[in-house]
Design an enzyme around this catalytic site. Structure first.
Site, PDB file in Angstrom:
ATOM      1  N   THR A  99      11.053 -18.546  26.150  1.00 46.52           N
ATOM      2  CA  THR A  99      11.251 -19.826  27.067  1.00 46.52           C
ATOM      3  C   THR A  99      11.027 -19.341  28.570  1.00 46.52           C
ATOM      4  OG1 THR A  99      12.897 -20.862  25.442  1.00 46.52           O
ATOM      5  CG2 THR A  99      12.931 -21.680  27.954  1.00 46.52           C
ATOM      6  N   SER A 138       6.767 -27.326  23.452  1.00 55.41           N
ATOM      7  CA  SER A 138       8.028 -26.762  23.255  1.00 55.41           C
ATOM      8  C   SER A 138       7.544 -25.250  23.480  1.00 55.41           C
ATOM      9  CB  SER A 138       8.808 -26.791  22.131  1.00 55.41           C
ATOM     10  OG  SER A 138       9.841 -25.890  21.725  1.00 55.41           O
ATOM     11  N   THR A 139       8.427 -24.462  23.915  1.00 56.63           N
ATOM     12  CA  THR A 139       8.260 -22.921  23.817  1.00 56.63           C
ATOM     13  C   THR A 139       7.710 -22.446  22.458  1.00 56.63           C
ATOM     14  OG1 THR A 139       9.762 -22.338  25.738  1.00 56.63           O
ATOM     15  CG2 THR A 139       9.210 -20.614  24.173  1.00 56.63           C
ATOM     16  N   ASN A 140       8.241 -23.166  21.540  1.00 57.09           N
ATOM     17  CA  ASN A 140       8.510 -22.706  20.218  1.00 57.09           C
ATOM     18  C   ASN A 140       7.074 -22.949  19.639  1.00 57.09           C
ATOM     19  OD1 ASN A 140      11.113 -22.149  20.853  1.00 57.09           O
ATOM     20  ND2 ASN A 140      11.827 -23.975  19.402  1.00 57.09           N
ATOM     21  N   SER A 316      -4.893  26.331  27.391  1.00 58.22           N
ATOM     22  CA  SER A 316      -3.569  27.029  27.629  1.00 58.22           C
ATOM     23  C   SER A 316      -3.499  27.281  29.130  1.00 58.22           C
ATOM     24  CB  SER A 316      -3.433  28.163  26.878  1.00 58.22           C
ATOM     25  OG  SER A 316      -2.383  28.833  26.832  1.00 58.22           O
ATOM     26  N   SER A 317      -2.264  27.429  29.459  1.00 63.02           N
ATOM     27  CA  SER A 317      -1.840  27.931  30.992  1.00 63.02           C
ATOM     28  C   SER A 317      -1.680  29.429  31.051  1.00 63.02           C
ATOM     29  CB  SER A 317      -0.692  27.050  31.532  1.00 63.02           C
ATOM     30  OG  SER A 317       0.360  27.411  30.599  1.00 63.02           O
ATOM     31  N   LYS A 322      -8.889  29.996  25.808  1.00 61.38           N
ATOM     32  CA  LYS A 322      -8.406  28.833  24.671  1.00 61.38           C
ATOM     33  C   LYS A 322      -8.898  27.556  24.674  1.00 61.38           C
ATOM     34  CE  LYS A 322      -4.490  28.430  21.660  1.00 61.38           C
ATOM     35  NZ  LYS A 322      -4.421  27.059  21.326  1.00 61.38           N
TER      36      LYS A 322
END
Length: 472
Positions: A99, A138-140, A316-317, A322
């Site tokens: 709504t 209607s919202t519905n 990879s750090s 890698k």
């Protein structure tokens, strides 16, 4: 801040004087601080398209005069073009079955239409959010219909990306048609196949997903507009009920039609569940394919290493050099999210009670997430992974010759028991199966050459795919 005073059935409330939204939208913003997001632009456009179609239908029915109709239509056109979206302030997840979203649209359109008629924002004497913008609605029936229009729009780029992925996989199937490798069942060596067959299977799988999603889209073209509150059509006219969906279909270009039973279509959301189910199936397939790509490219020295995926970034750090399969990894994570969204959508649809389901807001929000995320996942998988994949032909041949998968092909000639004994001996001693077969099978060199020819081992049961055929 300058304000204006507006009132609703709850009471009075100050609204920013410059705002096009009104008191009901502001209450909803305060009541539902859930996601920190506002309505998607596509959903806002869908609401405006419905309000425009309703104004035109009500004018045809003689219940909305020309000046109001024209002002509402112009306001809707501006919103459809992208204006005033910042005035839609409600959270996508909200109580009230949508709504608040519907009233946000009604208030913005009413205030803009009032301006066009020479009135001030907040003066609803000329165009009222409920009486005029929301007339015969209607919202519905508005909210789920807007939800379907938005999903239809979002699924267009998803279909395009899936077709692009199909085509990329089909081209790789052709490129790798002569690369013979060992097939695997339960992660154990099985019988030979080609890498082309592997990618042909992927392409067929995605083609099937695209077809399944196209079929699911048909569910979205069935609307309950004209049903209003519970599907009985209260506060509508016969002309409006007959014209609203055809007008909307003409405005949007979608083949929309009215549900056979408006009460059924108002209270049951199984159509959305069907669409989500197709999305979930696509996610399952994409994740399975990405699992295979990660396994086939594993290593590159201590794994299978039969495929080489494009190197996209450092992996990879801490470990120099890698490179990780980051694209299949991110796609699989998207798939997990889509599968989780499907569970939410399923429960939201199941939780409806009596003549209305109050849980459409979260259903639509998660459905849109699934469609958009799958679209982006398919796009990056195609562009940043599939197109650049290479097959390591030497590695494929080495693993094939070191394995015992070809023993299956000997069974019709020397029997299962003798073939199994040769396979076990090859594994135990490290002697190539071909060499043992030459020494102990009793078959001639010419027979073995034919039986163990890699191209004869892979068969021809797969259907060739081409980019052209998939595009259709």
């Amino acid at each position: 801040m300058n304000t204006r005073l507006e009132s609703d059935s709850i009471g009075e409330k100050a609204v920013p004087a410059a705002a096009y939204y009104g008191v009901q939208s502001l209450r909803a913003k305060e009541n539902f601080p859930i996601t920190g997001r506002t309505l998607r632009g596509g959903f806002i456009r869908s609401l405006a398209q419905i309000k425009k179609a309703a104004a035109l239908a009500n004018h045809e029915a003689g219940t909305l005069d020309a000046p109001r109709m024209q002002a509402i239509v112009q306001a809707c056109n501006e919103i459809i073009a992208g204006d005033l979206h910042d005035q839609f302030i409600v959270d996508p997840i909200q109580g009230g079955a949508g709504t608040s979203a519907n009233m946000n649209a009604n208030e913005v359109i009413a205030n803009r239409a009032a301006e066009l008629l020479g009135k001030q924002k907040g003066d609803y004497s000329a165009v009222h959010p409920n009486d005029h913008v929301n007339m015969a609605q209607s919202t519905n029936d508005v909210f789920p219909s807007a939800g379907k229009l938005t999903a239809l729009e979002l699924m267009i780029p998803l279909a395009q990306q899936l077709h692009a992925l199909q085509n990329a996989l089909a081209h790789k199937a052709e490129e790798f048609a002569d690369v013979v490798k060992i097939g695997r069942t339960q992660l154990q060596d099985a019988v030979p196949e080609t890498m082309g067959q592997t990618f042909s299977v992927f392409a067929h799988m995605i083609a099937r997903d695209a077809k399944r999603l196209e079929q699911a889209r048909r569910e979205l073209c069935v609307l309950n507009l004209g049903g209003t509150a519970i599907g009985t059509g209260i506060n509508t006219t016969e002309v409006y009920r007959a014209r609203i969906v055809p007008i909307l279909s003409q405005l949007t270009g979608y083949p929309l039609h009215t549900a056979e039973d408006l009460m059924d279509a108002t209270q049951n959301l199984d159509g959305f569940v069907a669409v989500s189910g197709a999305l979930k199936t696509c996610a399952v397939d994409l994740s399975k394919m990405c699992n295979d790509l990660r396994l086939l490219s594993s290593g590159p020295r201590a794994g299978l290493g039969e495929l080489q995926l494009p190197a996209m970034q450092n992996g990879s750090s801490i470990m120099p050099g890698k490179v990780n399969p980051v694209i299949p990894e991110v796609v699989t994570q998207v798939c997990f999210a889509v599968i989780g969204n499907d569970a939410t959508i399923t429960m939201a649809a199941e939780a409806g009670q009596m003549e209305l389901n109050a849980f459409e807001p979260v259903l639509l929000d998660r459905l849109y997430d699934s469609i958009e995320d799958l679209t982006h996942a398919a796009a990056t998988l195609t562009a940043n992974c599939i197109l650049g994949i290479q097959a390591d032909r030497k590695r494929c041949r080495a693993l094939l010759e070191a394995g015992t998968g070809a023993a299956t092909a000997l069974c019709p000639y020397i029997g299962y028991r003798k073939a199994a004994a040769l396979a076990k001996k090859a594994l135990r001693t490290g002697t190539p199966l071909r060499k043992l077969a030459q020494e102990e099978s009793g078959l001639s060199a010419e027979q073995l050459e034919s039986i163990l020819d890699p191209q004869n081992l892979v068969g021809s049961t797969h259907t060739e795919l081409s980019g052209k055929s998939l595009a259709g």
